[in-house]
Design a protein around this motif. Structure first.
Motif, mmCIF file in Angstrom:
data_model
loop_
_atom_site.group_PDB
_atom_site.id
_atom_site.type_symbol
_atom_site.label_atom_id
_atom_site.label_comp_id
_atom_site.label_asym_id
_atom_site.label_seq_id
_atom_site.Cartn_x
_atom_site.Cartn_y
_atom_site.Cartn_z
ATOM 1 N N SER A 59 -25.646 -12.409 -1.184
ATOM 2 C CA SER A 59 -26.360 -11.506 -0.278
ATOM 3 C C SER A 59 -27.365 -10.639 -1.031
ATOM 4 C CB SER A 59 -25.376 -10.616 0.489
ATOM 5 O OG SER A 59 -24.803 -9.633 -0.378
ATOM 6 N N LEU A 60 -27.032 -10.239 -2.248
ATOM 7 C CA LEU A 60 -27.967 -9.469 -3.063
ATOM 8 C C LEU A 60 -29.216 -10.281 -3.373
ATOM 9 C CD1 LEU A 60 -25.696 -7.619 -5.652
ATOM 10 C CD2 LEU A 60 -26.883 -6.639 -3.683
ATOM 11 N N ALA A 61 -29.010 -11.570 -3.692
ATOM 12 C CA ALA A 61 -30.147 -12.441 -4.006
ATOM 13 C C ALA A 61 -31.044 -12.609 -2.800
ATOM 14 C CB ALA A 61 -29.634 -13.798 -4.486
ATOM 15 N N SER A 96 -16.569 -11.785 -3.220
ATOM 16 C CA SER A 96 -17.454 -11.369 -4.315
ATOM 17 C C SER A 96 -18.654 -12.303 -4.453
ATOM 18 C CB SER A 96 -16.669 -11.322 -5.630
ATOM 19 O OG SER A 96 -15.599 -10.413 -5.539
ATOM 20 N N ILE A 97 -18.398 -13.601 -4.341
ATOM 21 C CA ILE A 97 -19.497 -14.568 -4.413
ATOM 22 C C ILE A 97 -20.472 -14.349 -3.254
ATOM 23 C CG2 ILE A 97 -20.074 -17.019 -4.221
ATOM 24 C CD1 ILE A 97 -17.479 -17.609 -5.733
ATOM 25 N N ALA A 98 -19.932 -14.095 -2.068
ATOM 26 C CA ALA A 98 -20.786 -13.835 -0.911
ATOM 27 C C ALA A 98 -21.637 -12.581 -1.122
ATOM 28 C CB ALA A 98 -19.927 -13.679 0.344
ATOM 29 N N TYR A 99 -21.056 -11.558 -1.772
ATOM 30 C CA TYR A 99 -21.814 -10.332 -2.032
ATOM 31 C C TYR A 99 -22.972 -10.596 -3.003
ATOM 32 C CZ TYR A 99 -22.897 -5.591 -3.535
ATOM 33 O OH TYR A 99 -23.549 -4.421 -3.830
ATOM 34 N N LEU A 100 -22.706 -11.372 -4.053
ATOM 35 C CA LEU A 100 -23.768 -11.697 -5.011
ATOM 36 C C LEU A 100 -24.877 -12.520 -4.348
ATOM 37 C CD1 LEU A 100 -21.591 -12.562 -8.134
ATOM 38 C CD2 LEU A 100 -22.847 -10.454 -7.687
#
Length: 278
Positions: A273-275, A267-271
């Motif tokens: 990646s969005l940034a 989940s942290i990696a997904y956030l």
């Protein structure tokens, strides 16, 4: 700086020592096998926007676990059979009742969970490992289940090899697929069945509650940076492996739940990646 370096060295040494144990070897191998399946099937889940169906299948699989406990056979096989039946039913509903499919799938999702809970309540005796199906238990995966995971991976690879173009057609342009006389409904149900098998495989790592995260997050990250589907599958599989291994290492080092830690890392990696994508 020196203190952080020393802590890193200690953690690496601890991980090196624990690698000698069979349960840790099984956990790592299970992570790699499951990540491969998640990358392959998860990519089609994201492309077809089937996250809700996948979540429904994951939770409905609890009904199969209840059947296994009540009738005294391996709950894993019950989860396979029940989730497969429920997945086909949800897929059929999604194709036939597109406008109301979310409501109907939600009802079936709740029905599967309710059946599982009631059957487990009716089962006599102490049910020690019920929580492992809900929250995962990657450190207790036995060697024989690794062979089952490998067999399911092989089955998914063969299925995609034989039907890859057809799956692409129904994913991006089902109307065109229909004009080409492709059996769209059958192909869709086949894909949903593959999702059901993958869900039960992932369940052993992170549990039914968090299955959908591991199925969708790596593919969602990959989809932000690549547009070619084979590349998306490869990147998603690689990311899933990284998330599982990092989460496993952190959970061991800080005495945390392995399934939850893996999902937290993803989940942290997904956030992040969005940034970066913005």
């Amino acid at each position: 700086m020196a203190k952080a370096t020393a802590q890193s060295v200690v953690m690496i040494e601890a991980l090196t020592q624990v690698w000698q144990y069979e349960f840790m070897q099984n956990a790592v191998l299970a992570s790699l096998l499951v990540s491969l399946a998640c990358g392959l099937i998860g990519s089609f889940i994201v492309i077809n926007r089937m996250v809700f169906i996948s979540g429904g299948v994951a939770h409905a699989a609890y009904g199969g676990i209840g059947l296994g406990y009540y009738f005294a056979f391996n709950p894993l096989w019950g989860a396979f059979g029940f989730s497969l039946v429920m997945a086909l039913a949800m897929g059929w509903v999604a194709r036939k009742y597109q406008q109301r499919s979310d409501t109907l799938i939600g009802v079936m999702w709740a029905l599967g969970m309710a059946i599982g809970i009631m059957l487990i309540d009716l089962t006599k005796g102490y049910k020690a490992d019920v929580a492992s199906y809900l929250f995962g238990s990657i450190l207790t995966v036995p060697r024989q289940e690794l062979w089952l995971m490998a067999g399911l991976d092989l089955l998914i690879i063969i299925l995609l090899f034989l039907l890859y173009k057809e799956f692409l057609a129904i994913s991006f342009d089902p109307v065109y697929a229909t004009t080409r006389n492709l059996p769209v409904d059958i192909l869709y149900l086949t894909l949903v069945a593959a999702i059901a098998l993958t869900v039960v495989m992932v369940m052993q790592l992170v549990g039914l509650i968090m299955v959908i995260a591991l199925l969708s997050i790596p593919a969602a990250i990959a989809g932000q940076y690549v547009r070619d589907v084979p590349q998306m599958m490869a990147v998603a599989s690689g990311l899933g492996m990284v998330f599982c291994l990092v989460g496993l290492a952190l959970s061991y080092s800080f005495n945390l739940s392995s399934g939850a830690t893996i999902i937290l890392v993803a989940s942290i990696a997904y956030l992040i990646s969005l940034a970066f994508k913005r």
